[in-house]
Write an enzyme that holds these catalytic residues in place. Structure first.
Site, short mmCIF file in Angstrom:
data_model
loop_
_atom_site.label_atom_id
_atom_site.label_comp_id
_atom_site.label_asym_id
_atom_site.label_seq_id
_atom_site.Cartn_x
_atom_site.Cartn_y
_atom_site.Cartn_z
N HIS A 1 -1.68 -8.00 2.45
CA HIS A 1 -1.61 -8.66 3.77
C HIS A 1 -2.75 -8.26 4.71
O HIS A 1 -2.87 -8.79 5.80
CB HIS A 1 -0.25 -8.42 4.42
CG HIS A 1 -0.03 -7.04 4.96
ND1 HIS A 1 -0.12 -6.76 6.30
CD2 HIS A 1 0.27 -5.88 4.36
CE1 HIS A 1 0.13 -5.48 6.49
NE2 HIS A 1 0.37 -4.91 5.32
N GLN B 1 -7.84 -0.42 3.51
CA GLN B 1 -8.73 -0.98 4.53
C GLN B 1 -10.14 -1.26 3.98
O GLN B 1 -11.01 -1.69 4.75
CB GLN B 1 -8.84 -0.04 5.73
CG GLN B 1 -7.54 0.15 6.50
CD GLN B 1 -7.07 -1.09 7.24
OE1 GLN B 1 -7.79 -2.10 7.33
NE2 GLN B 1 -5.87 -1.04 7.76
N THR C 1 12.08 -7.74 -10.95
CA THR C 1 11.46 -9.04 -11.20
C THR C 1 10.24 -9.22 -10.29
O THR C 1 10.31 -8.95 -9.10
CB THR C 1 12.48 -10.17 -10.96
OG1 THR C 1 13.58 -9.95 -11.85
CG2 THR C 1 11.87 -11.54 -11.22
N CYS D 1 3.51 5.02 24.07
CA CYS D 1 3.83 5.37 25.45
C CYS D 1 5.02 6.32 25.50
O CYS D 1 5.54 6.63 26.54
CB CYS D 1 4.14 4.11 26.24
SG CYS D 1 4.11 4.36 28.00
N SER E 1 -3.58 -3.47 -0.66
CA SER E 1 -2.54 -4.19 0.06
C SER E 1 -2.99 -5.62 0.26
O SER E 1 -4.15 -5.88 0.58
CB SER E 1 -2.30 -3.53 1.42
OG SER E 1 -1.51 -4.37 2.22
N GLY F 1 0.80 -1.22 0.00
CA GLY F 1 0.00 0.00 0.00
C GLY F 1 0.84 1.27 0.00
O GLY F 1 0.54 2.23 -0.71
N THR F 2 1.89 1.28 0.79
CA THR F 2 2.72 2.48 0.89
C THR F 2 3.35 2.83 -0.45
O THR F 2 3.32 3.98 -0.88
CB THR F 2 3.81 2.28 1.96
OG1 THR F 2 3.18 2.12 3.22
CG2 THR F 2 4.74 3.46 2.01
N ASN G 1 -8.05 3.97 8.53
CA ASN G 1 -7.44 2.82 9.20
C ASN G 1 -7.46 2.93 10.71
O ASN G 1 -7.31 1.94 11.41
CB ASN G 1 -6.00 2.64 8.71
CG ASN G 1 -5.17 3.88 8.89
OD1 ASN G 1 -5.51 4.96 8.39
ND2 ASN G 1 -4.07 3.75 9.63
#
Lengths: 383, 372
Positions: free
Chosen positions: B196, B175, B232, B317, B194, B70-71, B145
């Site tokens: 994954h 998403q 490739t 955090c 994307s 996606g990026t 997202n």
């Protein structure tokens, strides 16, 4: 003709009657650094020779020994027969092909038919014939070709040398426990003590789940880099979550950091005594952060009797960063994993806490039980 | 383990992966090779391309370029389309779009960010007002997202094109693809995918492109993917992407319907005195974002991890980048921003997992509040 790495050591010759011990530890450390590479290590008139390795690995060997404390300098050269013909063949391989040079010969084998001067002159002359762009300059040459005629019918030739890290062999100056945080300073502090010959092992405090595994992984990475110099491949982690929660719940918020540091020192000392460490080592530098004032250091020192070594105490941040870059830990140290969760950070930490106030606040906690509890979480990480 | 961080990534579908692996190890030839083996692999990839593309667009009017994810697709689209004037997007984009838009400044293109509502959906009127005759690109994320908010990209694209027919309209569909119904209209020029996020391997993605739109490649080399993406081809990843897509789309509507029920059930079971809801009711059925005010989402997520419940978080955090940029843009205060958890589902999620997770989430937030 065999490629070899020649290693010269730094301060060991100063050590008088203890020299044997220092040399022994030094040789051990060289062996440790060469783990995984087939080789032989031999001592020869004031230096060490790494021999009998696969020729393509000379640079890797040089790189590894360059990080061993006690190494003053090293060279990659050739071990050859001592006939003039062979010496010349070797000299041709190491000599520069242009610029100025001279040849310097050392002759341990005094019965050799030619004197040192004669060897230098002869080899120098032949090199000039072979490489027309070369010029002799005996006073300030750009390169020096060294020839070392040994007693056993062999000779060494090499050209120039690279500087090693210097210092004293690790293992000749006692054992210290480094409190390593994941920041820039503590790895540098550990490096400096190891450079003076101290065996430095590592203790790291974390407060999972308030801090994450990234912070711990980062410390492991730092420890790995440091181990190239310290040759120690062990790190102990201690979880201080319970402790932080208790301090947060019961004590004055401005003392959060001060109290936590006192606990860390207590835990470290207890651990150090149990494992035979003779001192604590920290990366503190005077005035760098709120807890690193003389009052802060005094309040931490007050809870331990082992010496606390702070090799960076008088260093500026820039100096520490420069060293950290040189050691190779800087890039890891600045990765954005916090070693402390912001939940526990007070808005205004006490900069000059009075010991009496600290001790008063601490009475609200069951100190021994909390130290015990933290120690029970100790985990060894080997890498 | 109860895995509810499917918006971050999904467990690879085993059958799809096994099938792709079998093919890729038997047919290992370079797809560009000029002998039979190469042609066969190339043809198989072509089938995969057609299969993936046809689920969301008309292959007569759109084409699909495989990328690394996606990026890369977002970056390829943005740096290719926004080459002059200004570029308009929302304040709630994924970092792949937001960072790229900020980089446009260095390339002489002015980035413009339109405000979003409390749920992260863009204010379409405000976005439109930023579009002018100098706008070269408009980018609107399809499903947010971090919150699951859905932007009506077809309607927005139509309005954008009515105002400036020459500008390129793109949407990050990472998403939404395989999760909610998508059909690309002629006003949408580019759409990022994307693999994954829908049960395939990491490392593969796609950029759907309207035919006739010319792009400038980011990666130069052997000219693969119609000269748009040299290198490739990742045959294993591409076939796995295709097989996982086939499985995902087979039950897309039923899954969405069921998960919408689960999402609401989870919200119902959470203690509303502890948790505030951020996700909109009409958002993606796959995402429920909530905040346990006054806690730290990152710490909660690790407490839950220790109990075998895996959820995502909206805050870190650390003192740097402590708050989510997107949720800040939605207008929440620090107290809410600190305690964000994103729970995201997959078709494998069960009602029992929802019930159990709710118990753990309530207990963790409670415990946090007691201790600190």
């Amino acid at each position: 003709m065999e490629k070899v790495v020649i290693i010269r050591y730094a301060e060991i010759h100063l050590k008088g009657k203890n020299r044997g011990f220092f040399e022994h530890v030094f040789a051990d450390n060289l062996e440790k650094s060469l783990r995984g590479i087939r080789h032989e290590l031999h001592r020869t008139s004031g230096r060490w020779l790494v021999e009998k390795f696969e020729e393509g690995r000379a640079e890797e060997i040089a790189e590894r020994v360059s990080n061993v404390f006690g190494v003053h300098s090293y060279s990659i050269g050739y071990l050859i027969g001592s006939s003039m013909e062979e010496i010349f063949e070797g000299a041709k391989l190491v000599a520069p092909t242009s610029g100025t040079f001279k040849v310097e010969t050392h002759r341990a084998y005094k019965k050799y038919p030619l004197s040192s001067m004669e060897i230098s002159a002869e080899i120098g002359g032949r090199l000039l014939e072979t490489f027309p762009a070369l010029k002799v300059d005996v006073h300030t040459p750009q390169n020096t070709v060294y020839i070392d005629v040994r007693e056993n019918g062999t000779a060494l030739v090499f050209c120039g040398s690279e500087e090693g890290v210097g210092g004293m062999p690790v293992g000749t100056s006692g054992k210290g426990l480094l409190l390593i945080s994941g920041g820039i300073d503590s790895p540098v502090a550990g490096y400096m003590m190891a450079k003076r010959g101290m065996t430095v092992e590592l203790l790291h405090f974390h407060s999972y789940p308030y801090t994450n595994e990234g912070a711990k992984e980062k410390v492991v990475t730092l420890a790995k880099i440091l181990s190239k110099y310290t040759l120690v491949t062990r790190l102990t982690t201690v979880k201080v979550t319970k402790l932080q929660e208790e301090i947060h719940a019961k004590c004055a918020p401005e003392l959060n950091v001060t109290l936590l540091r006192r606990f860390m020192f207590r835990i470290a000392e207890s651990f150090a005594r149990a494992h035979g460490y003779q001192c604590l080592v920290t990366g503190e530098s005077l005035g760098q952060v709120a807890s690193q004032t003389i009052e802060g250091m005094t309040s931490s020192n007050a809870v331990v009797t082992l010496p606390v070594l702070r090799p960076l105490v008088g260093f500026d941040k820039e100096e520490i960063i420069a060293r950290s870059r040189k050691i190779g830990t800087y890039e890891t140290s600045i990765l954005p994993f916090e070693d402390c969760c912001t939940v526990f950070l007070p808005e205004h930490p006490a900069i000059r806490p009075a010991l009496s106030f600290i001790e008063e606040e601490e009475k609200k906690l069951d100190v021994d039980a909390l130290v015990e509890e933290a120690l029970s979480t100790a985990e060894k990480v080997t890498f | 383990m109860i895995y509810l961080d499917n918006a971050a990534t999904t467990r690879p579908n085993e059958e799809a992966l096994a099938r792709a692996q079998r093919y890729a190890s038997e047919n290992f030839f370079n797809p560009s090779a000029s002998y039979g083996g190469g042609f066969a692999v190339s043809a198989e990839m072509g089938r995969a391309r057609e299969s993936i593309l046809s689920r969301i667009a008309d292959p007569a009017k759109f084409e699909l370029v495989f990328t690394s994810g996606g990026t890369e697709s977002d970056n390829q689209a943005i740096f290719s389309a926004a080459r002059r004037g200004n570029a308009v997007t929302t304040s709630a984009e994924h970092a792949a779009v937001e960072r790229a838009f900020n980089e446009l400044k260095n390339r002489g293109v002015e980035p413009r960010f339109a405000p979003v509502d409390r749920h992260g959906a863009v204010d379409a009127d405000a976005l439109l007002s930023l579009v002018d005759e100098k706008t070269s690109l408009v980018s609107v994320i399809h499903v947010n997202n971090e919150t699951g908010a859905i932007n009506d990209i077809a309607a927005i694209a139509k309005r954008v094109k009515a105002k400036n027919p020459r500008c390129v309209f793109m949407s990050d569909g990472v998403q939404s693809f395989g999760k909610i119904p998508v059909r690309l209209t002629q006003d949408i020029d580019l759409f990022s995918l994307s693999a994954h996020k829908i049960g395939a391997l990491k490392g593969t993605g796609g950029l759907v492109k309207r035919k006739g739109l010319t792009l400038v490649p980011l990666v130069h080399g052997g000219g693969q993917e119609g000269n748009l993406r040299s290198g490739t081809e990742n045959v294993l990843g591409i076939l796995d992407f295709c097989y996982a897509t086939e499985r995902k789309f087979a039950t897309l509507f039923e899954d969405a319907q069921r998960l919408k029920g689960y999402r609401e059930a989870l919200w119902e079971k959470l203690d509303h005195s502890l948790y505030t809801r951020i996700s909109p009711p009409d958002g993606s059925p796959y995402i429920l974002t909530v905040s346990a005010e006054g806690t730290r989402g990152e710490v909660l997520s690790r407490m839950l991890w220790e109990e075998g419940v895996v959820v995502g978080t909206g805050s870190a955090c650390s003192s740097k980048h402590r708050f989510s940029r997107v949720l800040t843009a939605c207008g929440y205060g620090e107290n809410i921003l600190d305690g964000v958890l994103r729970v995201s589902f997959s078709p494998e999620t069960t009602m029992r997992e929802i019930e159990e997770s709710a118990l753990h989430m309530n207990a963790a937030a409670q415990r946090f509040k007691e201790k600190l």
